[in-house]
Design a protein around this motif. Structure first.
Motif, PDB file in Angstrom:
ATOM      1  N   ARG A 139       1.172  -1.129   0.307  1.00  0.00           N
ATOM      2  CA  ARG A 139      -0.088   0.182   0.572  1.00  0.00           C
ATOM      3  C   ARG A 139       0.865   1.068  -0.146  1.00  0.00           C
ATOM      4  O   ARG A 139       0.507   2.113  -0.405  1.00  0.00           O
ATOM      5  N   LEU A 140       1.820   1.248   0.678  1.00  0.00           N
ATOM      6  CA  LEU A 140       3.093   2.546   0.403  1.00  0.00           C
ATOM      7  C   LEU A 140       3.385   2.532  -0.442  1.00  0.00           C
ATOM      8  O   LEU A 140       3.782   3.662  -1.500  1.00  0.00           O
ATOM      9  N   THR A 141       3.914   1.882  -1.155  1.00  0.00           N
ATOM     10  CA  THR A 141       4.339   1.393  -2.688  1.00  0.00           C
ATOM     11  C   THR A 141       3.686   2.222  -3.398  1.00  0.00           C
ATOM     12  O   THR A 141       3.528   3.118  -4.517  1.00  0.00           O
ATOM     13  N   VAL A 142       1.840   1.627  -3.503  1.00  0.00           N
ATOM     14  CA  VAL A 142       0.795   2.052  -4.026  1.00  0.00           C
ATOM     15  C   VAL A 142       0.942   3.812  -4.149  1.00  0.00           C
ATOM     16  O   VAL A 142       0.757   4.834  -5.245  1.00  0.00           O
ATOM     17  N   LEU A 143       0.930   4.081  -2.746  1.00  0.00           N
ATOM     18  CA  LEU A 143       0.661   5.813  -2.376  1.00  0.00           C
ATOM     19  C   LEU A 143       1.452   5.967  -2.958  1.00  0.00           C
ATOM     20  O   LEU A 143       1.664   7.265  -3.372  1.00  0.00           O
ATOM     21  N   ALA A 201       0.988   6.204 -17.895  1.00  0.00           N
ATOM     22  CA  ALA A 201       2.020   5.051 -18.048  1.00  0.00           C
ATOM     23  C   ALA A 201       3.323   4.851 -17.387  1.00  0.00           C
ATOM     24  O   ALA A 201       3.887   4.362 -16.806  1.00  0.00           O
ATOM     25  N   GLY A 202       3.420   6.115 -16.330  1.00  0.00           N
ATOM     26  CA  GLY A 202       4.637   6.186 -15.266  1.00  0.00           C
ATOM     27  C   GLY A 202       4.209   5.425 -14.360  1.00  0.00           C
ATOM     28  O   GLY A 202       4.634   4.177 -13.460  1.00  0.00           O
ATOM     29  N   VAL A 203       2.988   5.779 -13.539  1.00  0.00           N
ATOM     30  CA  VAL A 203       2.385   5.882 -12.437  1.00  0.00           C
ATOM     31  C   VAL A 203       1.624   4.019 -12.840  1.00  0.00           C
ATOM     32  O   VAL A 203       2.560   2.828 -11.587  1.00  0.00           O
ATOM     33  N   ALA A 204       1.289   3.011 -14.310  1.00  0.00           N
ATOM     34  CA  ALA A 204       1.220   2.086 -13.945  1.00  0.00           C
ATOM     35  C   ALA A 204       2.363   1.266 -13.836  1.00  0.00           C
ATOM     36  O   ALA A 204       2.681   0.117 -13.041  1.00  0.00           O
ATOM     37  N   ALA A 205       3.846   1.960 -14.460  1.00  0.00           N
ATOM     38  CA  ALA A 205       4.844   0.656 -14.554  1.00  0.00           C
ATOM     39  C   ALA A 205       5.398   0.956 -13.129  1.00  0.00           C
ATOM     40  O   ALA A 205       5.713  -0.326 -12.330  1.00  0.00           O
ATOM     41  N   LEU A 206       4.884   1.995 -12.088  1.00  0.00           N
ATOM     42  CA  LEU A 206       5.386   1.634 -10.870  1.00  0.00           C
ATOM     43  C   LEU A 206       5.017   0.588  -9.930  1.00  0.00           C
ATOM     44  O   LEU A 206       4.585   0.678  -8.829  1.00  0.00           O
ATOM     45  N   LEU A 207       3.528   0.463 -10.186  1.00  0.00           N
ATOM     46  CA  LEU A 207       2.703  -0.397  -9.628  1.00  0.00           C
ATOM     47  C   LEU A 207       2.807  -1.466 -10.885  1.00  0.00           C
ATOM     48  O   LEU A 207       2.063  -2.437  -9.384  1.00  0.00           O
ATOM     49  N   GLY A 208       3.076  -1.861 -11.182  1.00  0.00           N
ATOM     50  CA  GLY A 208       3.662  -3.150 -12.028  1.00  0.00           C
ATOM     51  C   GLY A 208       4.597  -3.048 -11.602  1.00  0.00           C
ATOM     52  O   GLY A 208       5.145  -3.709 -10.389  1.00  0.00           O
ATOM     53  N   PRO A 209       5.620  -4.091 -12.387  1.00  0.00           N
ATOM     54  CA  PRO A 209       6.917  -4.176 -12.235  1.00  0.00           C
ATOM     55  C   PRO A 209       8.183  -3.722 -11.831  1.00  0.00           C
ATOM     56  O   PRO A 209       8.813  -3.340 -11.096  1.00  0.00           O
ATOM     57  N   LYS A 235      11.743  -0.679  -7.772  1.00  0.00           N
ATOM     58  CA  LYS A 235      11.027  -1.241  -7.964  1.00  0.00           C
ATOM     59  C   LYS A 235       9.840  -1.778  -7.200  1.00  0.00           C
ATOM     60  O   LYS A 235       9.112  -0.173  -6.799  1.00  0.00           O
ATOM     61  N   GLY A 236       8.548  -1.697  -8.540  1.00  0.00           N
ATOM     62  CA  GLY A 236       7.081  -1.829  -8.375  1.00  0.00           C
ATOM     63  C   GLY A 236       6.276  -1.660  -6.885  1.00  0.00           C
ATOM     64  O   GLY A 236       6.891  -2.496  -6.480  1.00  0.00           O
ATOM     65  N   ALA A 237       5.181  -2.205  -7.380  1.00  0.00           N
ATOM     66  CA  ALA A 237       4.152  -2.674  -6.388  1.00  0.00           C
ATOM     67  C   ALA A 237       4.220  -3.964  -6.611  1.00  0.00           C
ATOM     68  O   ALA A 237       2.867  -4.437  -6.083  1.00  0.00           O
ATOM     69  N   ASP A 238       4.171  -5.147  -7.854  1.00  0.00           N
ATOM     70  CA  ASP A 238       3.789  -6.145  -8.669  1.00  0.00           C
ATOM     71  C   ASP A 238       2.426  -6.422  -8.525  1.00  0.00           C
ATOM     72  O   ASP A 238       2.111  -7.199  -7.657  1.00  0.00           O
ATOM     73  N   LEU A 239       1.111  -5.761  -9.067  1.00  0.00           N
ATOM     74  CA  LEU A 239      -0.287  -5.645  -8.822  1.00  0.00           C
ATOM     75  C   LEU A 239       0.300  -5.751  -9.679  1.00  0.00           C
ATOM     76  O   LEU A 239       0.283  -6.474 -11.357  1.00  0.00           O
ATOM     77  N   ILE A 253      -3.766  -2.466 -11.206  1.00  0.00           N
ATOM     78  CA  ILE A 253      -3.572  -1.652 -12.167  1.00  0.00           C
ATOM     79  C   ILE A 253      -4.380  -0.561 -12.541  1.00  0.00           C
ATOM     80  O   ILE A 253      -4.884   0.654 -12.073  1.00  0.00           O
ATOM     81  N   GLU A 254      -5.274  -1.262 -13.425  1.00  0.00           N
ATOM     82  CA  GLU A 254      -6.657  -0.150 -14.337  1.00  0.00           C
ATOM     83  C   GLU A 254      -8.013   0.479 -13.468  1.00  0.00           C
ATOM     84  O   GLU A 254      -7.816   1.018 -13.885  1.00  0.00           O
ATOM     85  N   TYR A 255      -7.939  -0.631 -12.256  1.00  0.00           N
ATOM     86  CA  TYR A 255      -8.931   0.308 -11.244  1.00  0.00           C
ATOM     87  C   TYR A 255      -8.100   1.670 -10.626  1.00  0.00           C
ATOM     88  O   TYR A 255      -8.483   3.214 -10.636  1.00  0.00           O
ATOM     89  N   LEU A 256      -6.564   1.538  -9.922  1.00  0.00           N
ATOM     90  CA  LEU A 256      -6.306   3.023  -9.242  1.00  0.00           C
ATOM     91  C   LEU A 256      -5.908   3.294 -10.138  1.00  0.00           C
ATOM     92  O   LEU A 256      -5.994   5.121  -9.816  1.00  0.00           O
ATOM     93  N   VAL A 257      -5.439   3.737 -11.586  1.00  0.00           N
ATOM     94  CA  VAL A 257      -5.119   4.429 -12.707  1.00  0.00           C
ATOM     95  C   VAL A 257      -6.253   5.226 -12.613  1.00  0.00           C
ATOM     96  O   VAL A 257      -6.192   6.157 -12.893  1.00  0.00           O
ATOM     97  N   LYS A 258      -7.313   4.453 -12.998  1.00  0.00           N
ATOM     98  CA  LYS A 258      -8.826   4.609 -13.975  1.00  0.00           C
ATOM     99  C   LYS A 258      -8.955   5.893 -12.153  1.00  0.00           C
ATOM    100  O   LYS A 258      -9.372   6.732 -12.557  1.00  0.00           O
ATOM    101  N   PHE A 259      -8.750   5.642 -11.362  1.00  0.00           N
ATOM    102  CA  PHE A 259      -9.585   6.501  -9.732  1.00  0.00           C
ATOM    103  C   PHE A 259      -9.162   7.521 -10.023  1.00  0.00           C
ATOM    104  O   PHE A 259      -9.273   8.895  -9.837  1.00  0.00           O
ATOM    105  N   ILE A 260      -7.568   7.453 -10.226  1.00  0.00           N
ATOM    106  CA  ILE A 260      -6.817   8.864 -10.734  1.00  0.00           C
ATOM    107  C   ILE A 260      -6.934   9.796 -12.038  1.00  0.00           C
ATOM    108  O   ILE A 260      -6.154  11.541 -11.297  1.00  0.00           O
ATOM    109  N   SER A 261      -7.054   9.662 -12.595  1.00  0.00           N
ATOM    110  CA  SER A 261      -7.166  10.211 -13.955  1.00  0.00           C
ATOM    111  C   SER A 261      -8.100  10.634 -14.471  1.00  0.00           C
ATOM    112  O   SER A 261      -8.880  10.906 -14.943  1.00  0.00           O
ATOM    113  N   ILE A 262      -9.298  10.194 -13.494  1.00  0.00           N
ATOM    114  CA  ILE A 262     -10.770  10.206 -14.016  1.00  0.00           C
ATOM    115  C   ILE A 262     -11.374  12.037 -14.134  1.00  0.00           C
ATOM    116  O   ILE A 262     -12.239  12.328 -14.402  1.00  0.00           O
ATOM    117  N   ALA A 263     -10.555  12.831 -13.015  1.00  0.00           N
ATOM    118  CA  ALA A 263     -11.433  13.853 -13.146  1.00  0.00           C
ATOM    119  C   ALA A 263     -10.435  14.366 -14.110  1.00  0.00           C
ATOM    120  O   ALA A 263     -11.549  15.333 -14.292  1.00  0.00           O
TER     121      ALA A 263
END
Length: 531
Positions: A193-197, A209-217, A228-232, A237-247
């Motif tokens: 969660r801290l890595t995701v944050l 794209a950059g955030v998605a990479a950090l949420l992944g490997p 190193k990423g969060a390995d989600l 990853i799709e839900y989290l990226v959608k959350f921050i980009s919806i606005a």
């Protein structure tokens, strides 16, 4: 002779900067405007030291790849670990806890000072920088958070940035609700969660794209360093990226509709300005339809709705304050609403490169920080302005006070045997609240004039033996250096040149020295020293 081969090299450590008089003066003026707004809201000053016990500061920094987790620390002679403060909030929590019974609650205070980060230096990232904070401790009401947002907006207005900033608001509970809903709850996922944050907090800089990479490997930056990423999983990853980009998606739709209506009608149409509150409420309503949430997330949405209602009631437009899920804030201690002030200015640096200012301040609710010392709930919320960053932004867009910053009046020295006479002149000028100094170097007239020019003196005072022993009585020459600079741009012989030449150098009776200098300073709008 000195051995030049062993001379010490003068060098500044990376991540630190020296500050010249002009920058210090403009920063001081900016701080006074910020202070006036904070005091208008009823906040009072308090100071805490730059050094605290390491355990009192806690481990909340977003950069854990550096020694001591981003903090400059050392061990005292009693084997206690001490650290330079990395922000002004953690020391405030210690101060409030230590003086809890004596302080009024809610306790409203502001602080300014230098903070220190043991981070990897880079463009715009310094190891020492100044912050200016305001906090309310002891209130759980969303009115306290709304007021912080309003005060942040008023501060930007006071600095002349109307229409060029936005206070973006989110709530950590909403993000917590999303992470819990996608399977990142529990102590076993605390590190992820801290890595995701921290990954989400880089959205403005790295994009989707950059955030998605950090949420992944993980992600490799331009320098080749790998984070190193969060390995989600892909869906997480799709839900989290959608959350921050919806606005940004909704705001883009609004801008497209504005452009369409403008094209059709031939007039500017500002849907976002007219229905900002409604669009905020719509976004809060749409969000749970787009991403999964649990009860914690809905609690956060309710708090944001309360905050929006309060800001709307106080006549703050969504152009000033708006909900934006991309606001995360990197520090771990936030527990509720979080806010960030972003400058919308577009400008270029001294090399002509485009500059995006981004965030110049932020904050949020941190209900657990004081509680670490008390063992009982102590709600708190606050806001911090990055003074160094904001000052740099204002300087780049010429938002500093347009008035030129002048140095002191310089009294030149023609006769070393008459130092007392020259010192008496300086004393008279200072007694009239005029910044003044006597030349203390060893040079003759030309070096003294060059010195006055480098000091940006508005005028110099000259008295040689001829002026001292003038038949009409003791005289002085007062040379207006500002007019003198203008003379160099004019053609000699023209009427304007001759008139300014006469005004630029005046021979007056000795007892008219102060009056003459005051007239020159008034002509150029030079403020005398405040008594």
């Amino acid at each position: 002779m000195t051995d030049k081969s062993n001379k010490l090299k003068a060098r500044l450590p990376r991540g630190l900067v020296d500050r010249a008089p002009a920058e210090i003066a403009s920063t001081r003026a900016m701080l006074e405007k910020i202070r006036a707004v904070y005091e208008l809201y009823g906040f009072e000053p308090v100071e805490t030291p730059a050094i605290e016990y390491t355990d009192a500061l806690g481990k909340f920094l977003p950069d854990q790849d550096r020694p001591n987790e981003g903090v400059f620390s050392f061990q005292d002679d009693d084997e206690q670990w001490l650290s330079l403060r990395y922000d002004l909030t953690a020391p405030l929590a210690r101060y409030v806890a230590e003086n809890f019974d004596a302080l009024p609650k809610p306790y409203r205070s502001y602080r300014e000072g230098w903070v220190f980060r043991n981070e990897k230096p880079g463009p715009g990232r310094y190891r020492q920088f100044m912050q200016f904070d305001a906090d309310t401790v002891g209130s759980a009401s969303m009115a306290a958070d709304a007021e912080i947002c309003m005060m942040a907006a008023d501060t930007m207005e006071a600095l002349g940035l109307r229409g060029q900033y936005v206070v973006k608001v989110n709530n950590r509970k909403v993000l917590d609700g999303v992470m819990e809903a996608i399977g990142l709850s529990g102590d076993e996922n605390a590190a992820r969660r801290l890595t995701v944050l921290r990954a989400l907090d880089k959205y403005d800089r790295l994009g989707e794209a950059g955030v998605a990479a950090l949420l992944g490997p993980g992600r490799k930056d331009d320098s080749g360093d790998f984070t190193k990423g969060a390995d989600l999983e892909k869906q997480q990853i799709e839900y989290l990226v959608k959350f921050i980009s919806i606005a940004s998606t909704i705001n883009s739709s609004i801008r497209e509709e504005e452009a369409t209506l403008t094209e059709r009608s031939g007039r500017s149409s500002k849907i976002g300005e007219q229905n900002f509150y409604e669009s905020n409420r719509a976004l809060l309503t749409v969000l749970p339809q787009q991403v999964p949430l649990v009860e914690t997330g809905y609690d956060g949405l309710e708090e944001l709705m309360q905050l929006c209602v309060l800001c709307d009631a106080a006549s703050y437009s969504p152009i000033q304050i708006r909900f934006d899920p991309s606001v995360v804030r990197g520090l771990e201690y936030y527990t509720g609403p979080v806010y960030e002030v972003e400058l919308l200015l577009e400008t270029k640096d001294e090399k002509g490169r485009p500059v995006r200012f981004g965030s110049v301040g932020g904050g949020g609710r941190y209900d657990g920080l004081v509680s670490r010392f008390r063992g009982e709930p102590v709600p708190a919320t606050g806001f911090s302005i990055g003074v160094s960053r904001l000052a740099a932004a204002l300087a780049l867009v010429n938002k500093r006070d347009a008035q030129q910053s002048f140095g002191p009046v310089v009294v030149t020295v023609f006769d070393q045997d008459r130092i007392a006479d020259y010192q008496r002149m300086v004393a008279e000028l200072r007694a009239a609240n005029i910044r003044a100094e006597m030349y203390l170097g060893s040079g003759k007239f030309n070096p003294q004039m060059k010195y006055a020019d480098k000091r940006n003196a508005p005028c110099v005072v000259i008295q040689g033996s001829d002026e001292k022993n003038d038949a009409a009585g003791e005289q002085v020459i007062v040379k207006d250096l500002v007019l003198g600079a203008e003379l160099s741009k004019l053609e000699k012989g023209r009427d304007e040149y001759l008139q300014k030449q006469a005004e630029a150098q005046r021979k007056v009776p000795r007892d008219q020295l102060v009056k003459t200098v005051q007239e020159i300073l008034a002509r150029h709008g030079v403020k005398t020293r405040v008594a």
